[in-house]
Design an enzyme around this catalytic site. Structure first.
Site, PDB file in Angstrom:
ATOM      1  N   LYS A  52       0.795  -1.311   0.239  1.00  0.00           N
ATOM      2  CA  LYS A  52      -0.025   0.145  -0.599  1.00  0.00           C
ATOM      3  C   LYS A  52       0.964   1.250  -0.193  1.00  0.00           C
ATOM      4  O   LYS A  52       0.134   2.118  -0.805  1.00  0.00           O
ATOM      5  CB  LYS A  52      -0.983  -0.188   1.358  1.00  0.00           C
ATOM      6  CG  LYS A  52      -2.092  -0.795   1.132  1.00  0.00           C
ATOM      7  CD  LYS A  52      -3.190  -1.408   2.322  1.00  0.00           C
ATOM      8  CE  LYS A  52      -3.296  -2.929   2.058  1.00  0.00           C
ATOM      9  NZ  LYS A  52      -4.878  -3.173   3.840  1.00  0.00           N
ATOM     10  N   GLN A  96      -4.317  -1.289  10.189  1.00  0.00           N
ATOM     11  CA  GLN A  96      -4.507  -3.417   9.269  1.00  0.00           C
ATOM     12  C   GLN A  96      -4.448  -4.228  10.343  1.00  0.00           C
ATOM     13  O   GLN A  96      -4.404  -3.655  11.357  1.00  0.00           O
ATOM     14  CB  GLN A  96      -2.576  -3.369   8.936  1.00  0.00           C
ATOM     15  CG  GLN A  96      -2.807  -4.413   8.035  1.00  0.00           C
ATOM     16  CD  GLN A  96      -3.129  -4.671   6.033  1.00  0.00           C
ATOM     17  OE1 GLN A  96      -3.017  -3.044   5.860  1.00  0.00           O
ATOM     18  NE2 GLN A  96      -4.223  -5.850   6.427  1.00  0.00           N
ATOM     19  N   ASP A 119     -10.818   2.636   4.671  1.00  0.00           N
ATOM     20  CA  ASP A 119     -11.383   1.484   4.259  1.00  0.00           C
ATOM     21  C   ASP A 119     -12.496   0.945   4.311  1.00  0.00           C
ATOM     22  O   ASP A 119     -12.893  -0.195   3.895  1.00  0.00           O
ATOM     23  CB  ASP A 119     -10.367   0.891   5.680  1.00  0.00           C
ATOM     24  CG  ASP A 119      -9.284  -0.226   4.751  1.00  0.00           C
ATOM     25  OD1 ASP A 119      -9.360  -0.302   3.966  1.00  0.00           O
ATOM     26  OD2 ASP A 119      -8.649  -0.487   6.229  1.00  0.00           O
TER      27      ASP A 119
END
Ligand code: NAD
Length: 295
Positions: A52, A96, A119
């Site tokens: 990412k 994460q 997200d």
């Protein structure tokens, strides 16, 4: 059979975004800035976050990686989240997952400012998605929609069967494929570990989205001739012939299922890279001050 090439499509999207970033900066706007928090040293999570951050660099974004050790308390993590919530330099950020067992994932997700939740996991974004309102879509389902759209896969009136009901893939995918939009307008069946006679359902699928996390679970006898097959699974399978000691397998037994499919995603190189492209798209939208339009 057409291969849905997520690797190439992701690179195409990243090139388009890089161009937009240049246009923004030429007009005097700052570069979009994505931050990521990684807690602990899980190998797979480190790899995902690393990809990412690299993608951010490729498109000209600023990126900040905050690594916290596995002993970090929930309170300390929530304090880091709050710092990012209030830092005007940061347009969007991710925490994460999975987090260490002593931290409540849901509590952390709910602490993220929904306007920076690239997200798309905050209940506010999930609710807006269900209502078909502008929001940040969760990255993996958003990436799958992009892939279907760019390959002009027909979805209207089709029967879409989704295997797996996780909050990050299966469940949102079932909502998105059923909405009144393109891609969408499917009749959707959401299946999970308690579903009876799964093969009877998957054989009815025009579009089959597989996200259960069991290597090569879907075999040719479970798939209808001409189906569109989206394989989300990523499992490390021990393999002595590889230097790293494992290979990456999808949830679909690729060769035999590909022979029956009209479109299929490979693993690796399918849904995985598209997840990264979506995160970058969401961050650009966050920087532009508007949420993803999904209607
Ligand atoms: P999860 O582990 O949270 O949930 C799995 C789901 O599968 C559950 O809803 C369960 O009910 C269902 N399931 C389990 N066994 C089943 C069976 N025999 N029949 C039908 N349903 C069954 O899943 P997840 O987090 O969505 O991840 C699924 C897979 O996708 C994993 O391999 C994961 O690594 C991968 N993944 C890939 C990406 C990507 O970017 N490509 C992103 C997220 C997850």
């Amino acid at each position: 059979m057409t291969l849905l090439d997520g690797k190439q499509t992701s690179l195409d999207i990243q090139a388009e975004i890089a161009e937009k970033v240049e246009q923004l900066t030429a007009k005097g706007f700052k570069r979009p800035h994505l931050a990521a928090i990684l807690v602990g040293n899980d190998g797979a999570s480190q790899t995902y976050v690393g990809s990412k951050v690299k993608a951010c660099e490729r498109v000209g974004f600023e990126s900040t990686l905050i690594t916290l050790d596995g002993e970090t308390t929930e309170e300390q993590l929530l304090a880091e989240v709050e710092k990012l919530n209030t830092n005007d330099e940061i347009d969007g950020f991710i925490v994460q997952l999975p987090l260490p067992k002593h931290i409540d994932d849901q509590k952390v997700i709910e602490a993220v400012n929904p306007l920076k939740d690239v997200d798309g996991f905050h209940p506010s974004n999930v609710g807006k998605m269900a209502l078909n309102l502008p929001c940040f879509l969760p990255a993996t389902p958003y990436g799958i929609l992009q892939l279907l759209e760019r390959y002009k896969v027909e979805t209207s009136g089709k029967h879409c069967v989704v295997i797996g009901r996780s909050h990050i893939v299966g469940s949102p995918m079932s909502i998105l494929m059923g909405r009144n939009a393109y891609p969408g307008n499917c009749t959707v069946t959401l299946t999970h570990s308690r579903t009876k006679d799964l093969p009877a359902l998957t054989r009815e699928a025009d579009i089959l989205v597989v996200a259960l996390g069991r290597a090569e679970f879907v075999t040719a006898d479970m798939v209808k001739e001409g189906a569109v097959v989206i394989d989300v699974g990523i499992t490390r399978v021990p393999d002595e012939t590889k230097k790293r000691g494992y290979r990456i397998a999808g949830d679909v037994l690729f060769d035999e299922v590909a022979a029956k499919s009209s479109f299929i995603t490979p693993v690796p190189g399918g849904v995985g890279p598209m997840t990264i492209a979506s995160l970058i798209m969401n961050t650009l939208l966050a920087a532009e001050g508007k949420s993803a339009l999904n209607g």
